[in-house]
Design an enzyme around this catalytic site. Sequence first.
Site, mmCIF file in Angstrom:
data_model
loop_
_atom_site.group_PDB
_atom_site.id
_atom_site.type_symbol
_atom_site.label_atom_id
_atom_site.label_comp_id
_atom_site.label_asym_id
_atom_site.label_seq_id
_atom_site.Cartn_x
_atom_site.Cartn_y
_atom_site.Cartn_z
ATOM 1 N N HIS A 174 0.831 -1.198 0.000
ATOM 2 C CA HIS A 174 0.000 0.000 0.000
ATOM 3 C C HIS A 174 0.872 1.256 0.000
ATOM 4 O O HIS A 174 2.088 1.192 0.127
ATOM 5 C CB HIS A 174 -0.877 0.036 1.258
ATOM 6 C CG HIS A 174 -1.992 -0.959 1.270
ATOM 7 N ND1 HIS A 174 -3.306 -0.611 1.111
ATOM 8 C CD2 HIS A 174 -1.979 -2.311 1.441
ATOM 9 C CE1 HIS A 174 -4.068 -1.691 1.176
ATOM 10 N NE2 HIS A 174 -3.280 -2.744 1.376
ATOM 11 N N GLU A 250 2.989 0.087 4.246
ATOM 12 C CA GLU A 250 2.653 1.412 3.714
ATOM 13 C C GLU A 250 3.969 2.031 3.261
ATOM 14 O O GLU A 250 4.788 2.446 4.075
ATOM 15 C CB GLU A 250 1.999 2.279 4.791
ATOM 16 C CG GLU A 250 0.645 1.782 5.270
ATOM 17 C CD GLU A 250 -0.501 2.173 4.364
ATOM 18 O OE1 GLU A 250 -0.233 2.662 3.239
ATOM 19 O OE2 GLU A 250 -1.668 1.986 4.757
#
Length: 285
Positions: A174, A250
């Site tokens: 992500h 992330e």
Amino acid sequence: MVAVRVNPLPLLVGLVLLTACSGGGGTPAAAPAPSTSAPVTTTSAAASSSVASPPPVPSTSSAKPAVPVVTGKVVVLDPGHNGGNASHPKDINRSVPAGRGEMKPCNTTGTATNAGYSEHAFNFAVAQEVGNALAAKGIKVVYTRTNDTGVGPCVDRRAEIGNDAGAGAVVSIHADGSTSAGAHGFHVAYSSPPLNAAQGAPSTRLAHALRNGLRADGFTTSTYIGSAGLSARSDLGGLNLSTRPTVLVECGNMRNSAEAALMSSAAGRAKYAAAIAEAIEAYLA
């Protein structure tokens, strides 16, 4: 339930300027029944998108030890979101199990840079490069989605794909979208408190491997979430429902101009992918 296919479709770069994937207030977009999204192995290179004057790709001055070749292992790569999510709000907003007795939306649209480069496109591109690198080392790679034009799959189905594959590692890829001033850097999320043995020591070891690998390649740990690049989470369905060692990376903040430029460049995505692939190999060795 894991199918294997070889030709992922082209990427679709959407113009979605919505919520960060760690949780926020954007309007999610749709995903059809999770069973329609079959996992596959792909070997194509990710598509690229450019942004004016990207910053230099991070690098380190010290040489890293060679990672041994790993064979006979299975890795599931989960590129977050999907290119068609924004056009299917009804499907993507439907509630699905998210673990710990909670129900959450099937999926979300993800975020984007201020210039319009979408997170779902970044996630898919990086996952493809990671998968190609792992496959070259004899690792079987399974993907939770096979293109960047569809919807979903839902978070519960994504976890199921990793469980059914008997994965030695599941890595969800992500990028974040924090609008906090100065927010930048990567972090690696893992399920905590653990709900099964795989979410305990194996997942935390995988989280440390990813954190250490990205940091060794010159990427900065998050300045706004978690601690030293690690974030214990109890609210992420893909982590909660997993029975395999699983983390969510992330890679950075798409609303930070420097990181947005890096993520939007082919060289930047290649650098992220190389660091992630090497970290997975080190974990499996």
